[in-house]
Design a protein around this motif. Structure first.
Motif, PDB file in Angstrom:
ATOM      1  N   ASN A 267       0.825  -1.197   0.000  1.00 51.57           N
ATOM      2  CA  ASN A 267       0.000   0.000   0.000  1.00 51.57           C
ATOM      3  C   ASN A 267       0.873   1.265   0.000  1.00 51.57           C
ATOM      4  OD1 ASN A 267      -1.635   2.236   1.055  1.00 51.57           O
ATOM      5  ND2 ASN A 267      -3.202   0.664   1.331  1.00 51.57           N
ATOM      6  N   LYS A 268       0.816   2.016  -1.082  1.00 52.87           N
ATOM      7  CA  LYS A 268       1.652   3.213  -1.223  1.00 52.87           C
ATOM      8  C   LYS A 268       1.284   4.281  -0.197  1.00 52.87           C
ATOM      9  CE  LYS A 268       2.636   2.546  -6.071  1.00 52.87           C
ATOM     10  NZ  LYS A 268       2.516   3.042  -7.433  1.00 52.87           N
ATOM     11  N   LYS A 269      -0.001   4.450   0.065  1.00 53.97           N
ATOM     12  CA  LYS A 269      -0.435   5.463   1.033  1.00 53.97           C
ATOM     13  C   LYS A 269       0.078   5.109   2.432  1.00 53.97           C
ATOM     14  CE  LYS A 269      -4.286   8.095   0.925  1.00 53.97           C
ATOM     15  NZ  LYS A 269      -5.716   8.379   0.877  1.00 53.97           N
ATOM     16  N   PHE A 270       0.110   3.812   2.763  1.00 54.47           N
ATOM     17  CA  PHE A 270       0.630   3.370   4.054  1.00 54.47           C
ATOM     18  C   PHE A 270       2.089   3.793   4.190  1.00 54.47           C
ATOM     19  CE2 PHE A 270       1.903   0.580   7.472  1.00 54.47           C
ATOM     20  CZ  PHE A 270       0.747   0.426   8.226  1.00 54.47           C
ATOM     21  N   LYS A 271       2.862   3.588   3.129  1.00 54.41           N
ATOM     22  CA  LYS A 271       4.270   4.002   3.143  1.00 54.41           C
ATOM     23  C   LYS A 271       4.405   5.510   3.282  1.00 54.41           C
ATOM     24  CE  LYS A 271       6.022   0.242   0.285  1.00 54.41           C
ATOM     25  NZ  LYS A 271       6.669  -0.121  -0.966  1.00 54.41           N
ATOM     26  N   GLU A 272       3.586   6.243   2.521  1.00 53.86           N
ATOM     27  CA  GLU A 272       3.663   7.702   2.528  1.00 53.86           C
ATOM     28  C   GLU A 272       3.339   8.287   3.898  1.00 53.86           C
ATOM     29  OE1 GLU A 272       0.903   8.904  -0.493  1.00 53.86           O
ATOM     30  OE2 GLU A 272       2.136   8.070  -2.111  1.00 53.86           O
ATOM     31  N   LYS A 273       2.392   7.704   4.588  1.00 52.97           N
ATOM     32  CA  LYS A 273       1.918   8.267   5.853  1.00 52.97           C
ATOM     33  C   LYS A 273       2.535   7.598   7.082  1.00 52.97           C
ATOM     34  CE  LYS A 273      -2.349   9.795   3.782  1.00 52.97           C
ATOM     35  NZ  LYS A 273      -2.425  11.210   3.915  1.00 52.97           N
ATOM     36  N   SER A 274       3.470   6.707   6.868  1.00 56.50           N
ATOM     37  CA  SER A 274       4.024   5.928   7.980  1.00 56.50           C
ATOM     38  C   SER A 274       4.754   6.774   9.025  1.00 56.50           C
ATOM     39  CB  SER A 274       4.935   4.822   7.460  1.00 56.50           C
ATOM     40  OG  SER A 274       6.060   5.386   6.809  1.00 56.50           O
ATOM     41  N   ALA A 275       5.156   7.979   8.682  1.00 59.62           N
ATOM     42  CA  ALA A 275       5.831   8.839   9.657  1.00 59.62           C
ATOM     43  C   ALA A 275       4.855   9.375  10.711  1.00 59.62           C
ATOM     44  CB  ALA A 275       6.510   9.999   8.954  1.00 59.62           C
TER      45      ALA A 275
ATOM     46  N   LEU B 131      -8.581   0.956   5.126  1.00 59.40           N
ATOM     47  CA  LEU B 131      -7.243   1.208   5.655  1.00 59.40           C
ATOM     48  C   LEU B 131      -6.801   2.611   5.252  1.00 59.40           C
ATOM     49  CD1 LEU B 131      -4.700   0.263   7.125  1.00 59.40           C
ATOM     50  CD2 LEU B 131      -3.943  -0.779   4.981  1.00 59.40           C
ATOM     51  N   GLU B 132      -7.046   2.978   4.010  1.00 54.73           N
ATOM     52  CA  GLU B 132      -6.673   4.308   3.550  1.00 54.73           C
ATOM     53  C   GLU B 132      -7.495   5.390   4.256  1.00 54.73           C
ATOM     54  OE1 GLU B 132      -6.316   4.608  -0.688  1.00 54.73           O
ATOM     55  OE2 GLU B 132      -4.929   2.904  -0.760  1.00 54.73           O
ATOM     56  N   GLU B 133      -8.740   5.099   4.544  1.00 50.46           N
ATOM     57  CA  GLU B 133      -9.581   6.038   5.284  1.00 50.46           C
ATOM     58  C   GLU B 133      -9.021   6.236   6.700  1.00 50.46           C
ATOM     59  OE1 GLU B 133     -14.134   5.978   6.878  1.00 50.46           O
ATOM     60  OE2 GLU B 133     -13.809   5.274   4.824  1.00 50.46           O
ATOM     61  N   LEU B 134      -8.586   5.155   7.318  1.00 50.01           N
ATOM     62  CA  LEU B 134      -7.966   5.239   8.644  1.00 50.01           C
ATOM     63  C   LEU B 134      -6.696   6.087   8.577  1.00 50.01           C
ATOM     64  CD1 LEU B 134      -7.717   4.395  11.628  1.00 50.01           C
ATOM     65  CD2 LEU B 134      -6.631   2.279  10.837  1.00 50.01           C
ATOM     66  N   LEU B 135      -5.897   5.899   7.543  1.00 55.15           N
ATOM     67  CA  LEU B 135      -4.666   6.678   7.377  1.00 55.15           C
ATOM     68  C   LEU B 135      -4.982   8.159   7.178  1.00 55.15           C
ATOM     69  CD1 LEU B 135      -2.743   4.227   5.046  1.00 55.15           C
ATOM     70  CD2 LEU B 135      -2.288   4.647   7.465  1.00 55.15           C
ATOM     71  N   ASP B 136      -6.024   8.454   6.400  1.00 59.91           N
ATOM     72  CA  ASP B 136      -6.436   9.847   6.200  1.00 59.91           C
ATOM     73  C   ASP B 136      -6.872  10.472   7.525  1.00 59.91           C
ATOM     74  OD1 ASP B 136      -5.902   9.739   3.492  1.00 59.91           O
ATOM     75  OD2 ASP B 136      -7.976   9.297   2.929  1.00 59.91           O
ATOM     76  N   THR B 137      -7.573   9.704   8.335  1.00 61.92           N
ATOM     77  CA  THR B 137      -8.016  10.184   9.634  1.00 61.92           C
ATOM     78  C   THR B 137      -6.824  10.472  10.539  1.00 61.92           C
ATOM     79  OG1 THR B 137     -10.053   8.925   9.432  1.00 61.92           O
ATOM     80  CG2 THR B 137      -9.450   9.637  11.650  1.00 61.92           C
ATOM     81  N   LEU B 138      -5.824   9.614  10.501  1.00 63.90           N
ATOM     82  CA  LEU B 138      -4.616   9.831  11.290  1.00 63.90           C
ATOM     83  C   LEU B 138      -3.948  11.151  10.914  1.00 63.90           C
ATOM     84  CD1 LEU B 138      -2.894   6.342  11.403  1.00 63.90           C
ATOM     85  CD2 LEU B 138      -3.326   7.822  13.349  1.00 63.90           C
TER      86      LEU B 138
ATOM     87  N   PHE C 291      -9.441   3.166  18.066  1.00 63.42           N
ATOM     88  CA  PHE C 291     -10.084   2.394  17.003  1.00 63.42           C
ATOM     89  C   PHE C 291      -9.735   0.930  17.207  1.00 63.42           C
ATOM     90  CE2 PHE C 291      -9.521   0.370  12.810  1.00 63.42           C
ATOM     91  CZ  PHE C 291     -10.769   0.551  12.246  1.00 63.42           C
ATOM     92  N   ARG C 292     -10.725   0.071  16.989  1.00 61.38           N
ATOM     93  CA  ARG C 292     -10.489  -1.372  17.059  1.00 61.38           C
ATOM     94  C   ARG C 292     -11.381  -2.008  16.012  1.00 61.38           C
ATOM     95  NH1 ARG C 292     -11.534  -2.385  22.324  1.00 61.38           N
ATOM     96  NH2 ARG C 292      -9.397  -2.183  22.975  1.00 61.38           N
ATOM     97  N   HIS C 293     -10.787  -2.872  15.202  1.00 58.89           N
ATOM     98  CA  HIS C 293     -11.553  -3.545  14.148  1.00 58.89           C
ATOM     99  C   HIS C 293     -11.118  -5.001  14.081  1.00 58.89           C
ATOM    100  CE1 HIS C 293     -13.598  -4.138  10.300  1.00 58.89           C
ATOM    101  NE2 HIS C 293     -12.504  -4.768   9.901  1.00 58.89           N
ATOM    102  N   GLY C 294     -12.036  -5.913  14.364  1.00 57.83           N
ATOM    103  CA  GLY C 294     -11.758  -7.343  14.274  1.00 57.83           C
ATOM    104  C   GLY C 294     -12.066  -7.835  12.874  1.00 57.83           C
TER     105      GLY C 294
END
Length: 162
Positions: free
Chosen positions: A69-77, A150-157, A139-142
């Protein structure tokens, strides 16, 4: 250009390419759950935990999605990413408390920390848990988190100052 200069330029470009590859790969390399306390003391930021097991095929699929996931890498900081094996047999100190593996049968059991992170909910694999810098569950998601969620969660972060 002489052969010597071409060789130097080629070597520098190769080194830059390798460094970029290593840096981009390092961004999705998860931290160990054991590191979280010291990481938060140094630089407080949210902790995104993927609770999984070695035998869970959905967990392995989720880990592959994260790595690609590119967005995960971009926002990992913005956060610390942790993959935690819920069946780890290693004793773990987390938030100044000791947690251990608890057998529930022959060659089967669950780590106390996995149960603590999961909360009162039924344990499912994978489970995503987002902690703020003060260890509060945000946040907790089973279950599997689809790429769009996942990208929505990253945007929220990125939008929320945690």
């Amino acid at each position: 250009m002489g052969i010597g200069i071409k060789k130097i330029i080629f070597t520098l470009l190769t080194a830059c390419g390798l460094l970029t590859a290593v840096m981009s790969r390092a961004q999705t390399t998860p931290f160990s759950i054991i590191q979280v306390d010291s990481l938060l003391k140094q630089t407080p930021k949210p902790v995104l935990i993927l609770l999984s097991t070695d035998w869970c095929q959905y967990c392995q699929m989720q880990k592959q999605q994260v790595r690609k996931n590119k967005k995960f890498k971009e926002k990992s900081a913005l956060f610390y990413y942790v993959e935690f094996d819920a069946e780890s047999k290693e004793p773990i100190r987390f938030q100044e408390k000791d947690y251990v593996y608890k057998p529930t049968g022959a060659n089967i059991g669950t780590h106390e920390l996995a149960l603590a992170l999961n909360g009162p909910h039924r344990l499912a694999y994978p489970t995503w848990i987002l902690l703020d810098k003060n260890y509060q569950v945000l946040f907790r998601h089973g279950g599997v988190l689809p790429p769009a969620q996942l990208e929505e969660l990253l945007d929220t972060l990125e939008k929320v100052n945690l």
